[in-house]
Design a protein around this motif. Structure first.
Motif, PDB file in Angstrom:
ATOM      1  N   LEU A   1      26.344  37.706  41.738  1.00 17.24           N
ATOM      2  CA  LEU A   1      27.433  36.769  41.999  1.00 17.24           C
ATOM      3  C   LEU A   1      28.202  37.157  43.254  1.00 17.24           C
ATOM      4  CD1 LEU A   1      29.085  34.326  41.064  1.00 17.24           C
ATOM      5  CD2 LEU A   1      30.405  35.874  39.606  1.00 17.24           C
ATOM      6  N   ARG A   2      28.397  38.453  43.462  1.00 17.85           N
ATOM      7  CA  ARG A   2      29.158  38.932  44.624  1.00 17.85           C
ATOM      8  C   ARG A   2      28.468  38.540  45.928  1.00 17.85           C
ATOM      9  NH1 ARG A   2      29.163  43.185  48.206  1.00 17.85           N
ATOM     10  NH2 ARG A   2      27.186  43.936  47.359  1.00 17.85           N
ATOM     11  N   HIS A   3      27.143  38.560  45.926  1.00 21.80           N
ATOM     12  CA  HIS A   3      26.421  38.193  47.146  1.00 21.80           C
ATOM     13  C   HIS A   3      26.625  36.722  47.493  1.00 21.80           C
ATOM     14  CE1 HIS A   3      24.586  42.008  47.856  1.00 21.80           C
ATOM     15  NE2 HIS A   3      23.947  42.027  46.691  1.00 21.80           N
ATOM     16  N   ALA A   4      26.939  35.918  46.462  1.00 29.86           N
ATOM     17  CA  ALA A   4      27.140  34.493  46.704  1.00 29.86           C
ATOM     18  C   ALA A   4      28.568  34.177  47.138  1.00 29.86           C
ATOM     19  CB  ALA A   4      26.791  33.694  45.459  1.00 29.86           C
ATOM     20  N   LYS A   5      29.532  34.915  46.564  1.00 27.43           N
ATOM     21  CA  LYS A   5      30.931  34.567  46.859  1.00 27.43           C
ATOM     22  C   LYS A   5      31.861  35.683  46.393  1.00 27.43           C
ATOM     23  CE  LYS A   5      34.052  30.575  46.489  1.00 27.43           C
ATOM     24  NZ  LYS A   5      33.972  30.243  47.911  1.00 27.43           N
ATOM     25  N   ALA A   6      32.929  35.918  47.138  1.00 26.93           N
ATOM     26  CA  ALA A   6      33.944  36.887  46.722  1.00 26.93           C
ATOM     27  C   ALA A   6      34.723  36.317  45.537  1.00 26.93           C
ATOM     28  CB  ALA A   6      34.880  37.193  47.883  1.00 26.93           C
ATOM     29  N   PHE A   7      35.208  37.201  44.674  1.00 27.12           N
ATOM     30  CA  PHE A   7      35.917  36.722  43.488  1.00 27.12           C
ATOM     31  C   PHE A   7      36.838  37.790  42.929  1.00 27.12           C
ATOM     32  CE2 PHE A   7      31.911  38.562  42.028  1.00 27.12           C
ATOM     33  CZ  PHE A   7      32.301  39.380  40.982  1.00 27.12           C
ATOM     34  N   THR A   8      37.719  37.358  42.046  1.00 24.07           N
ATOM     35  CA  THR A   8      38.530  38.242  41.213  1.00 24.07           C
ATOM     36  C   THR A   8      37.973  38.158  39.800  1.00 24.07           C
ATOM     37  OG1 THR A   8      40.526  37.920  42.535  1.00 24.07           O
ATOM     38  CG2 THR A   8      40.836  38.668  40.266  1.00 24.07           C
ATOM     39  N   LEU A   9      37.891  39.287  39.112  1.00 23.65           N
ATOM     40  CA  LEU A   9      37.320  39.328  37.765  1.00 23.65           C
ATOM     41  C   LEU A   9      38.428  39.504  36.724  1.00 23.65           C
ATOM     42  CD1 LEU A   9      34.729  39.403  36.021  1.00 23.65           C
ATOM     43  CD2 LEU A   9      34.712  41.896  36.324  1.00 23.65           C
ATOM     44  N   TRP A  10      38.395  38.659  35.699  1.00 19.40           N
ATOM     45  CA  TRP A  10      39.355  38.707  34.600  1.00 19.40           C
ATOM     46  C   TRP A  10      38.609  38.890  33.282  1.00 19.40           C
ATOM     47  CZ3 TRP A  10      44.704  37.848  35.452  1.00 19.40           C
ATOM     48  CH2 TRP A  10      45.043  37.411  36.744  1.00 19.40           C
TER      49      TRP A  10
END
Length: 528
Positions: A95-104
Motif C-alpha cells: 500500500l505504501r508504494h501506491a500512496k502515502a498514508f496515516t495508519l489508525w
C-alpha cells in the motif's frame, strides 16, 4: 480516561485497520480518521493468525459474516471495506508504494502472534515515517505498571462519550475492494459447527437490547444452569470478542437501563418479571471482570505459555487417551460429556459448566492446562485470549492466589440439571435412562441397563476415573507445591501484579495449613 496524547492533525489518505473491532459505532479510529481525509477501511486476513492453534473454522464464520455486514455499512457511508490477504507488514508495504498514508487502529490484547505482529507494525511505521495511531477500545490499559489505579482508569474510559459514526466517507476511485473469503477458501480445517448466534453489528445491538429489556430478568438466578443459561445469559460475549459491539456501548447501555429501573415506583417495579435490580447489578460487575482478566495477559504476555506461578509447571503429566476422551465427551460423567458435546457443536456454554470442564481436566484427569487450552479455545465462539488463559490457569490452580475450585461433576449435574434434560439432549445414549440414574448411569442395575438399551461400558463408557479419589490426589499434590517457599514468593508477586485491589484481603498467599476447598462460582462469569 482521555487519550494520553492529542490525535495527530494529519491529512491525505487515512487507513483504518480493522481487527477485533468489526463495527462502525463507537469506533474512534474510524471517526478520527474521517475528520482528516479520505478513509481506506482495511481488513487483513492474516495466514499466521487463522492457522494458529487457537483459531478454528467457527471463528472465521463469525468474522466473515460480520465483515460482509461491515462492508455494506461502510459502503452506505461512501467507501466499502477493503479486504486483503497476507501478513500485515507485507500488505502495508504494498500500500505504501501506491500512496502515502496515516495508519489508525484499535489496541489489541491477543495471543503471542498478534502481539509480535503489532510490534512489527509499529517498528515498520516508525522506519517508514508513517504516523500510526493506536487507540484503546476497552478497559485494558497498555504499559500499566501496577493495578492500584486500574479500576479508576477503567471507569474513566467507560464514562467517555462514544465516538460518533462518520457522516460520510469519501469514495476512493480505482480501489479493488477485494474478496471476503469463505471458510472453504482458507486453509482452515472444516468445523462441525451449528451456528446458534447471529454475527454482525445489528445482531449485537439486538442481542444486548433483548437481554437488558426482556431476557435478563432472571439472569442472576438462572445463569448457572446449562438448561436456562442459553436464553437468560446475555450472549453478548462473542460480539465483544470480535468487536461487533464495544465494551463502552455495553456498559453505558447497562447503566442507562439500571437508572430506568431505579426510577420506577415500587408498584411499577413489582409488575416487572424476575429481579431486574439484582440481574443488572450482577451483569454490570461481570463487564468489569471482563477487562480485569484481559489486563493480566496485557501486563504479562508470558502466561500464554507459562503458569502464573512457574513452580506449577511440570507438575501434571497429560495422558493422551484422557485428553482425547475428554475432548470427545466420552468420560463417563454425563454432565462433563454433555457440556463438551454442546460446546463442540454450538460454540457456547455457560460459565459454571466451563469452569467444571476445566476443573475436571485439571484435577480429575490431571492434565497440564497447556495441553488442553486450545481444545477449548477452538470450541469457544467467544474466545478471548486474555480471559481464556487467565481463567484456565485460575481453574487449574496455577495462578496461585485463589482457593482451589474442584467441581464434582455429579453434584453439578444434580444441582444444575436435576431432571437430566440437558444431559439427554446432548448425550442421546442416555435418553431412556430413568431419572434416578441419569446423573450416575454406572449405578444402574444390569437388568435396568438391558431394559433401557444402555449398557454401561458398551453404549456409554464407565467413568474414566473415580472423582473422589482423583480429586483428593490432585488437591494433595497442588497443596504440596503451594506450601513451598518459592511458590509462596511467586504467589505474592502474582497478587501484587494482577490481584483485584477490591478483593485483595480475601486471598491468602502464604497459608500455614490447607485452606478449605469449595466449588464456588467461577469467575468464568467474566464472560457475560
Amino acid at each position: 480516561m482521555a487519550h494520553a496524547k492529542p490525535y495527530p492533525r494529519t491529512s491525505g489518505l487515512q487507513v483504518v485497520w480493522f481487527k477485533r473491532d468489526l463495527r462502525i459505532r463507537d469506533h474512534r479510529p474510524l471517526y478520527e480518521a474521517a475528520q482528516r481525509g479520505p478513509v481506506l477501511p482495511l481488513y487483513i486476513v492474516e495466514p499466521s493468525v487463522i492457522t494458529a492453534d487457537d483459531f478454528s473454522g467457527r471463528h472465521w464464520v463469525f468474522i466473515e459474516q460480520s465483515l460482509r455486514e461491515l462492508r455494506q455499512r461502510l459502503a452506505d457511508l461512501g467507501q466499502p471495506l477493503v479486504v486483503r490477504q497476507g501478513e500485515v507488514v507485507e500488505v502495508l508495504e504494498r500500500l505504501r508504494h501506491a500512496k502515502a498514508f496515516t495508519l489508525w487502529a484499535h489496541e489489541e490484547t491477543g495471543n503471542g502472534i498478534t502481539y509480535a505482529r503489532d510490534i512489527a507494525v509499529r517498528q515498520w511505521t516508525q522506519a517508514q515515517g508513517i504516523p500510526f495511531v493506536e487507540i484503546p477500545q476497552n478497559g485494558v490499559v497498555r504499559a500499566l505498571k501496577n493495578r492500584d489505579a486500574w479500576a479508576k482508569h477503567w471507569e474513566q474510559r467507560m464514562r467517555m462519550p462514544q465516538a460518533p459514526i462518520p457522516s460520510a466517507l469519501t469514495p476512493l476511485p480505482n480501489v479493488d475492494i477485494g474478496v471476503i473469503p469463505t471458510l472453504a477458501d482458507l486453509p482452515i480445517a472444516p468445523d462441525p459447527f451449528d451456528a446458534i448466534q447471529l454475527p454482525g453489528e445489528a445482531a449485537a445491538l439486538e442481542c444486548l437490547d433483548s437481554f437488558l429489556n426482556v431476557r435478563g430478568a432472571d439472569y442472576q438466578r438462572a445463569m448457572s444452569s446449562p438448561v436456562t443459561a442459553w436464553t437468560t445469559c446475555s450472549r453478548i460475549s462473542p460480539h465483544l470478542t470480535w468487536g461487533t459491539i464495544g465494551m463502552r456501548q455495553v456498559v453505558q447501555a447497562t447503566r442507562a437501563r439500571r437508572r430506568a429501573v431505579q426510577l420506577l415506583s415500587p408498584e411499577e417495579y413489582a409488575e416487572l418479571p424476575g429481579s431486574w435490580q439484582k440481574a443488572l447489578s450482577s451483569f454490570a460487575s461481570r463487564l468489569h471482570w471482563h477487562c480485569h482478566f484481559m489486563q493480566k495477559l496485557e501486563s504479562e504476555p508470558r502466561i500464554e505459555h507459562e503458569s502464573f506461578v512457574t513452580a506449577y509447571d511440570g507438575l501434571r503429566q497429560t495422558n493422551p487417551d484422557f485428553l482425547e476422551r475428554w475432548a470427545l465427551g466420552q468420560t463417563g460423567y454425563p454432565m462433563v460429556d454433555a457440556s463438551m458435546r454442546a460446546v463442540a457443536k454450538t460454540g457456547y456454554l455457560n460459565f459454571r459448566m466451563r469452569a467444571m470442564l476445566v476443573s475436571f481436566a485439571a484435577y480429575d484427569l490431571w492434565m497440564d492446562w497447556r495441553d488442553f487450552t486450545h481444545t477449548l479455545s477452538r470450541y469457544w465462539l467467544d474466545y478471548e485470549p486474555g480471559i481464556h488463559l487467565s481463567q484456565v490457569q485460575m481453574q487449574s490452580g496455577t495462578q496461585g492466589i485463589n482457593t482451589l475450585r474442584v467441581y464434582s461433576p455429579t453434584k453439578q449435574a444434580q444441582e444444575q440439571d436435576p431432571d437430566g434434560a440437558f444431559i439427554r439432549r446432548w448425550v442421546p445414549e442416555l435418553e431412556a435412562v430413568p431419572g434416578g440414574y441419569i446423573h450416575e448411569p454406572w449405578r444402574m442395575p444390569p437388568l435396568v441397563q438391558q431394559e433401557v438399551g444402555c449398557i454401561v461400558g458398551i453404549h456409554y463408557p464407565h467413568p474414566i476415573v473415580d472423582h473422589k479419589t482423583a480429586a483428593k490426589q490432585a488437591k494433595d499434590a497442588v497443596y504440596a507445591v503451594r506450601q513451598l517457599p518459592e511458590t509462596r514468593a511467586e504467589a505474592q508477586r502474582v497478587m501484587a501484579r494482577h490481584g483485584s485491589r477490591s478483593r485483595r484481603r480475601r486471598y491468602k498467599t502464604t497459608p500455614t495449613s490447607k485452606p478449605a476447598v469449595k466449588a464456588s462460582p467461577s469467575l468464568f462469569d467474566a464472560k457475560p
